[in-house]
Each structure stands twice: as structure tokens, then as C-alpha cells.
Motif scaffolding. Structure first.
Motif, PDB file in Angstrom:
ATOM      1  N   ALA A 135      -8.760  -0.085   3.930  1.00  0.00           N
ATOM      2  CA  ALA A 135      -9.803   0.496   4.778  1.00  0.00           C
ATOM      3  C   ALA A 135      -9.986   1.942   4.368  1.00  0.00           C
ATOM      4  N   ARG A 136     -11.129   2.487   4.649  1.00  0.00           N
ATOM      5  CA  ARG A 136     -11.364   3.919   4.411  1.00  0.00           C
ATOM      6  C   ARG A 136     -10.943   4.672   5.655  1.00  0.00           C
ATOM      7  N   LYS A 137     -10.153   5.741   5.447  1.00  0.00           N
ATOM      8  CA  LYS A 137      -9.593   6.478   6.580  1.00  0.00           C
ATOM      9  C   LYS A 137      -9.680   7.986   6.355  1.00  0.00           C
ATOM     10  N   GLY A 138      -9.620   8.709   7.447  1.00  0.00           N
ATOM     11  CA  GLY A 138      -9.547  10.164   7.394  1.00  0.00           C
ATOM     12  C   GLY A 138     -10.892  10.820   7.151  1.00  0.00           C
ATOM     13  N   PHE A 195      -4.174   1.742   2.988  1.00  0.00           N
ATOM     14  CA  PHE A 195      -3.736   0.418   3.418  1.00  0.00           C
ATOM     15  C   PHE A 195      -3.934   0.265   4.927  1.00  0.00           C
ATOM     16  N   THR A 196      -4.284  -0.933   5.362  1.00  0.00           N
ATOM     17  CA  THR A 196      -4.360  -1.212   6.789  1.00  0.00           C
ATOM     18  C   THR A 196      -2.940  -1.363   7.320  1.00  0.00           C
ATOM     19  N   ASN A 197      -2.794  -1.369   8.631  1.00  0.00           N
ATOM     20  CA  ASN A 197      -1.465  -1.478   9.238  1.00  0.00           C
ATOM     21  C   ASN A 197      -0.738  -2.757   8.839  1.00  0.00           C
ATOM     22  N   PHE A 198      -1.441  -3.860   8.741  1.00  0.00           N
ATOM     23  CA  PHE A 198      -0.795  -5.146   8.450  1.00  0.00           C
ATOM     24  C   PHE A 198      -1.229  -5.706   7.097  1.00  0.00           C
ATOM     25  N   SER A 199      -1.388  -4.827   6.105  1.00  0.00           N
ATOM     26  CA  SER A 199      -1.864  -5.254   4.785  1.00  0.00           C
ATOM     27  C   SER A 199      -0.958  -6.297   4.134  1.00  0.00           C
ATOM     28  N   GLY A 200       0.332  -6.203   4.343  1.00  0.00           N
ATOM     29  CA  GLY A 200       1.279  -7.145   3.741  1.00  0.00           C
ATOM     30  C   GLY A 200       1.105  -8.567   4.234  1.00  0.00           C
ATOM     31  N   ALA A 208      -4.863   2.152  -7.562  1.00  0.00           N
ATOM     32  CA  ALA A 208      -4.674   2.822  -8.853  1.00  0.00           C
ATOM     33  C   ALA A 208      -5.574   4.046  -8.918  1.00  0.00           C
ATOM     34  N   GLU A 209      -4.974   5.158  -9.302  1.00  0.00           N
ATOM     35  CA  GLU A 209      -5.684   6.408  -9.510  1.00  0.00           C
ATOM     36  C   GLU A 209      -5.413   6.849 -10.937  1.00  0.00           C
ATOM     37  N   PRO A 210      -6.123   7.844 -11.458  1.00  0.00           N
ATOM     38  CA  PRO A 210      -5.942   8.210 -12.874  1.00  0.00           C
ATOM     39  C   PRO A 210      -4.500   8.498 -13.288  1.00  0.00           C
ATOM     40  N   ASN A 211      -3.699   9.086 -12.414  1.00  0.00           N
ATOM     41  CA  ASN A 211      -2.335   9.447 -12.813  1.00  0.00           C
ATOM     42  C   ASN A 211      -1.254   8.843 -11.932  1.00  0.00           C
ATOM     43  N   ARG A 212      -1.625   7.918 -11.046  1.00  0.00           N
ATOM     44  CA  ARG A 212      -0.594   7.304 -10.203  1.00  0.00           C
ATOM     45  C   ARG A 212      -1.026   5.949  -9.662  1.00  0.00           C
ATOM     46  N   LEU A 213      -0.020   5.199  -9.194  1.00  0.00           N
ATOM     47  CA  LEU A 213      -0.215   3.928  -8.501  1.00  0.00           C
ATOM     48  C   LEU A 213       0.407   4.077  -7.121  1.00  0.00           C
ATOM     49  N   ARG A 214      -0.272   3.578  -6.099  1.00  0.00           N
ATOM     50  CA  ARG A 214       0.254   3.654  -4.739  1.00  0.00           C
ATOM     51  C   ARG A 214       0.343   2.269  -4.135  1.00  0.00           C
ATOM     52  N   GLY A 215       1.490   1.994  -3.526  1.00  0.00           N
ATOM     53  CA  GLY A 215       1.670   0.799  -2.732  1.00  0.00           C
ATOM     54  C   GLY A 215       1.739   1.217  -1.276  1.00  0.00           C
ATOM     55  N   LYS A 216       1.931   0.259  -0.392  1.00  0.00           N
ATOM     56  CA  LYS A 216       2.010   0.589   1.042  1.00  0.00           C
ATOM     57  C   LYS A 216       3.148   1.580   1.312  1.00  0.00           C
ATOM     58  N   PHE A 217       4.296   1.379   0.656  1.00  0.00           N
ATOM     59  CA  PHE A 217       5.465   2.225   0.899  1.00  0.00           C
ATOM     60  C   PHE A 217       5.956   2.954  -0.340  1.00  0.00           C
ATOM     61  N   GLU A 218       5.232   2.842  -1.468  1.00  0.00           N
ATOM     62  CA  GLU A 218       5.642   3.484  -2.712  1.00  0.00           C
ATOM     63  C   GLU A 218       4.556   4.424  -3.199  1.00  0.00           C
TER      64      GLU A 218
END
Length: 137
Positions: free
Chosen positions: A44-47, A54-59, A67-77
Motif C-alpha cells: 500500500a502507499r503510505k505516509g 507493506f500492509t500489516n498482514f502482507s505475509g 527493490a530500489e536502486p541500491n537496496r532490497l526491503r522485506g517486511k522485517f529486513e
């Protein structure tokens, strides 16, 4: 004069053909979910900046990553891309990740299926793959 022009044209053609494959790297940027139908339940788009998160219950809906140009983001990583090598349809990425109190390096092998589909492969584990779909959010 014609000889110089011919030599310059040949040199330019050789230079273009010699460019590394990474000049045509696959654009990995975006939100990726394990199910295209679940994108709106995973992200979801936030802020104020309207950033993808990530949404609250994405898992519950399969999860994914951003994925961004210099990083990868997970829900908790949160992972910084240390190196990336594109080899045809295969992308080899090494990332340094922080999750809570632990730091670790992780290697990803991704196979591009099309512009909006990739498969994470696990070398050494026959038949284990996870498919991700780019979400249009």
C-alpha cells in the motif's frame, strides 16, 4: 579523409559491441509479490511521501519485497545491494541485510521470465523456485 571517417565508424561500432551486458541490466525496481492478484493486499502507499510499504498482514497473502536502486526491503529486513551481475536472463545479487539484531550476507539468483515476472532460484536445491510478479501500485 574518407579513410579517417571509415576508421572512426569502425571504432564506434566496435565500442558499442564491446559494451558490457550490465549496460542492458534488467530493471528490478518496484514492488514484487508472490501473487499478482494479491498485490493490493501485500503493498500500500503510505505516509506523506506516498511511498510503497507493506500492509500489516502482507505475509498472509504471500509476501514479497521492494527493490530500489541500491537496496532490497522485506517486511522485517533491510538489505543493501553489495554487488549485482546480470548475465543474460540471470541476475546474481549479493546483499548485506539487517533484521533486528542480526547482520548477514545473502545471495539471490533471479531468473527473468518477462518484464514483470522473475523467479528466485536456489542453487543446489532441485526444483525449488519462488515466482514474483511486479505490482503496479
Amino acid at each position: 579523409m574518407k579513410a579517417n571517417a571509415a576508421i572512426c565508424a569502425l571504432a564506434a561500432t566496435s565500442l558499442i559491441l564491446a559494451l558490457p551486458e550490465s549496460a542492458h541490466a534488467f530493471d528490478l525496481a518496484g514492488a514484487w509479490a508472490t501473487s499478482a492478484e494479491q498485490c493490493s493486499k501485500v503493498f500500500a502507499r503510505k505516509g506523506r511521501a506516498n511511498q510503497v510499504a507493506f500492509t500489516n498482514f502482507s505475509g498472509v497473502y504471500g509476501g514479497g519485497f521492494i527493490a530500489e536502486p541500491n537496496r532490497l526491503r522485506g517486511k522485517f529486513e533491510n538489505c543493501v545491494i553489495k554487488s549485482r551481475k546480470d548475465d543474460g536472463q540471470t541476475i546474481n545479487i549479493v546483499v548485506g541485510c539487517a533484521s533486528g539484531i542480526m547482520l548477514s550476507n545473502v545471495q539471490f539468483f533471479l531468473k527473468t521470465v518477462d518484464d514483470d515476472t522473475i523467479m528466485r532460484q536456489f542453487p543446489g536445491i532441485e526444483g525449488m523456485e519462488v515466482t514474483y510478479h511486479r505490482c503496479k501500485i
